[in-house]
Design a protein around this motif. Structure first.
Motif, PDB file in Angstrom:
ATOM      1  N   TYR A   3       0.846  -1.191   0.000  1.00 54.73           N
ATOM      2  CA  TYR A   3       0.000   0.000   0.000  1.00 54.73           C
ATOM      3  C   TYR A   3       0.883   1.244   0.000  1.00 54.73           C
ATOM      4  CZ  TYR A   3      -3.901  -3.040   0.911  1.00 54.73           C
ATOM      5  OH  TYR A   3      -4.851  -4.008   0.799  1.00 54.73           O
ATOM      6  N   SER A   5       0.292   3.953   1.386  1.00 52.99           N
ATOM      7  CA  SER A   5       0.080   4.768   2.576  1.00 52.99           C
ATOM      8  C   SER A   5      -0.317   3.880   3.747  1.00 52.99           C
ATOM      9  CB  SER A   5      -1.012   5.799   2.278  1.00 52.99           C
ATOM     10  OG  SER A   5      -1.816   6.045   3.406  1.00 52.99           O
ATOM     11  N   ARG A   6       0.284   4.141   4.925  1.00 54.40           N
ATOM     12  CA  ARG A   6      -0.043   3.374   6.137  1.00 54.40           C
ATOM     13  C   ARG A   6      -1.480   3.598   6.543  1.00 54.40           C
ATOM     14  NH1 ARG A   6       5.026   3.382   9.219  1.00 54.40           N
ATOM     15  NH2 ARG A   6       6.341   2.041   7.933  1.00 54.40           N
ATOM     16  N   ILE A   7      -1.946   4.851   6.393  1.00 55.24           N
ATOM     17  CA  ILE A   7      -3.313   5.203   6.802  1.00 55.24           C
ATOM     18  C   ILE A   7      -4.319   4.424   5.956  1.00 55.24           C
ATOM     19  CG2 ILE A   7      -4.979   7.100   6.895  1.00 55.24           C
ATOM     20  CD1 ILE A   7      -2.538   8.975   7.326  1.00 55.24           C
ATOM     21  N   LEU A   8      -4.042   4.371   4.649  1.00 62.05           N
ATOM     22  CA  LEU A   8      -4.916   3.626   3.751  1.00 62.05           C
ATOM     23  C   LEU A   8      -4.885   2.139   4.112  1.00 62.05           C
ATOM     24  CD1 LEU A   8      -6.683   3.640   1.143  1.00 62.05           C
ATOM     25  CD2 LEU A   8      -4.585   3.223  -0.130  1.00 62.05           C
ATOM     26  N   LYS A  10      -4.230   0.735   6.969  1.00 66.42           N
ATOM     27  CA  LYS A  10      -4.930   0.507   8.242  1.00 66.42           C
ATOM     28  C   LYS A  10      -6.437   0.468   8.004  1.00 66.42           C
ATOM     29  CE  LYS A  10      -4.845   1.047  13.026  1.00 66.42           C
ATOM     30  NZ  LYS A  10      -6.064   0.256  13.091  1.00 66.42           N
TER      31      LYS A  10
ATOM     32  N   LEU B  51      -8.634   8.088   7.897  1.00 66.28           N
ATOM     33  CA  LEU B  51      -8.472   7.963   6.440  1.00 66.28           C
ATOM     34  C   LEU B  51      -8.879   9.254   5.736  1.00 66.28           C
ATOM     35  CD1 LEU B  51      -8.059   6.083   3.877  1.00 66.28           C
ATOM     36  CD2 LEU B  51     -10.506   5.653   4.019  1.00 66.28           C
ATOM     37  N   ILE B  55      -5.170  11.565   5.222  1.00 65.06           N
ATOM     38  CA  ILE B  55      -4.484  11.079   4.028  1.00 65.06           C
ATOM     39  C   ILE B  55      -3.977  12.267   3.205  1.00 65.06           C
ATOM     40  CG2 ILE B  55      -6.285  10.985   2.237  1.00 65.06           C
ATOM     41  CD1 ILE B  55      -4.793   7.788   2.800  1.00 65.06           C
ATOM     42  N   CYS B  65      -0.585   9.138  -0.375  1.00 68.45           N
ATOM     43  CA  CYS B  65       0.604   8.841   0.419  1.00 68.45           C
ATOM     44  C   CYS B  65       0.458   9.468   1.797  1.00 68.45           C
ATOM     45  CB  CYS B  65       1.869   9.325  -0.277  1.00 68.45           C
ATOM     46  SG  CYS B  65       1.862  11.088  -0.599  1.00 68.45           S
ATOM     47  N   ASP B  66       1.463   9.298   2.644  1.00 64.18           N
ATOM     48  CA  ASP B  66       1.390   9.831   4.007  1.00 64.18           C
ATOM     49  C   ASP B  66       2.204  11.112   4.188  1.00 64.18           C
ATOM     50  OD1 ASP B  66      -0.251   7.800   4.788  1.00 64.18           O
ATOM     51  OD2 ASP B  66       1.357   6.511   5.500  1.00 64.18           O
ATOM     52  N   MET B  93      -0.630   0.666  -7.649  1.00 67.81           N
ATOM     53  CA  MET B  93      -0.345  -0.479  -6.792  1.00 67.81           C
ATOM     54  C   MET B  93      -0.126  -1.749  -7.620  1.00 67.81           C
ATOM     55  SD  MET B  93      -3.086   0.389  -3.787  1.00 67.81           S
ATOM     56  CE  MET B  93      -2.947  -1.156  -2.905  1.00 67.81           C
TER      57      MET B  93
END
Lengths: 203, 203
Positions: A3, A5-8, A10, B51, B55, B65-66, B93
């Motif tokens: 992924y 992004s970590r937030i995505l 999660k 989210l 984000i 992305c973060d 992805m």
């Protein structure tokens, strides 16, 4: 799958813990939420938290409700001598939707299913036995599956020595269904459990 | 459908606003949440709020992305002269998952689709044109649908007078696919777009 992004990631992890929702669907849902106004997802989150924290169960019949007693149990116009035993709240909703049933309910919260670790102790059977003392008739309205039949037989064994009348919903070919498309088991049973024609006219 | 509880009804309403989820599925999900530990649903709610609020989108390629720049855009080992234009983050992805592509991306955020009210202004086309000035090649990797083709043709019109090389991903019969199960359009196109056999050996 990596992924970006970590937030995505999660969010996808949490969403995919819902039954029947895999990682792919979870990702699709998460991305759709990002396209919608933020407030919509915030409202969803709020209502989920409220759902799991604020929901109550009727003290009498264990149906989901917002107060101590559900609308059915607190309604003096309903016939409290007649208890319909169902598996979960969706069955109550389906029967209530017909507006024809005037008795009350008892929500077991499942069916006896040793494979899933659900025995009689996990179901609301003790409170049913207590309520049964004041009732005249109990309708067993569980689904006609192995687990449903087992549960109904268990309830029969527990309640058969009381004064109460134990009935079960009619099984047979659905109204409007055609014989040729009916499954074999139902067809055989519908012949074995045939009723006098004159009796069927009275409904 | 009459709900036995306002809280349940609210939750079902909110859940069923998610795309592809109807009232019935929403009710099933809500009831399953009630059977799970409260903390699980609270974590889900938290991650949804995080989210939509936390984000970020990469300043360069608009991928999720973060941080300010995504992992690809901030990686000096990637070939920043080669930009692959895709529709959304899922395409990034999928390509990243192959670990074969060494260039960078540009996420348009959709396809031109007048029926859905999406024109070139709604997509990240202006920033692509700006980035194109520093790039050598742009690969148009949109889906091979009416909207995808329209969007690629629009990008071609916008970029054709620049020095940049415009390419598109190869279309044809998938590796391992059998001819007899291939749809007609793909089959016809795969013959029309045939390549010298010797060239295919080099891949």
């Amino acid at each position: 799958m990596q992924y970006p992004s970590r937030i995505l990631e999660k969010a996808v992890d949490e969403i995919s813990q819902l039954p029947g929702i895999g990682k792919r669907t979870a990702l699709r849902l998460a991305l759709q939420m990002l396209k919608k106004p933020t407030s919509q997802t915030e409202n969803l989150a709020k209502s989920l938290v409220s759902l799991v924290n604020d929901i109550k169960y009727c003290k009498k019949c264990h149906a989901i409700c917002d107060s101590e007693l559900c609308d059915v149990c607190s309604n003096p116009m309903r016939n409290h001598d007649l208890i319909c035993v169902v598996e979960d709240i969706r069955d109550v909703m389906a029967i209530e939707n017909t507006s024809q049933y005037k008795g009350v309910y008892h929500v077991l919260g499942g069916k006896i299913s040793p494979m899933d670790g659900i025995g009689p102790q996990q179901l609301k059977i003790d409170s049913l036995v207590k309520r049964a003392a004041d009732a005249k008739e109990i309708i067993l309205a569980l689904s006609s599956t192995m687990e449903g039949d087992t549960t109904m037989f268990y309830l029969y064994k527990v309640l058969k020595d009381t004064e109460i009348t134990l009935t079960t919903i009619a099984r047979g070919i659905g109204i409007g269904d055609e014989l040729e498309y009916t499954d074999e088991v139902t067809l055989v049973q519908s012949i074995q459990r045939r009723v006098p024609y004159a009796a069927s006219l009275s409904n």
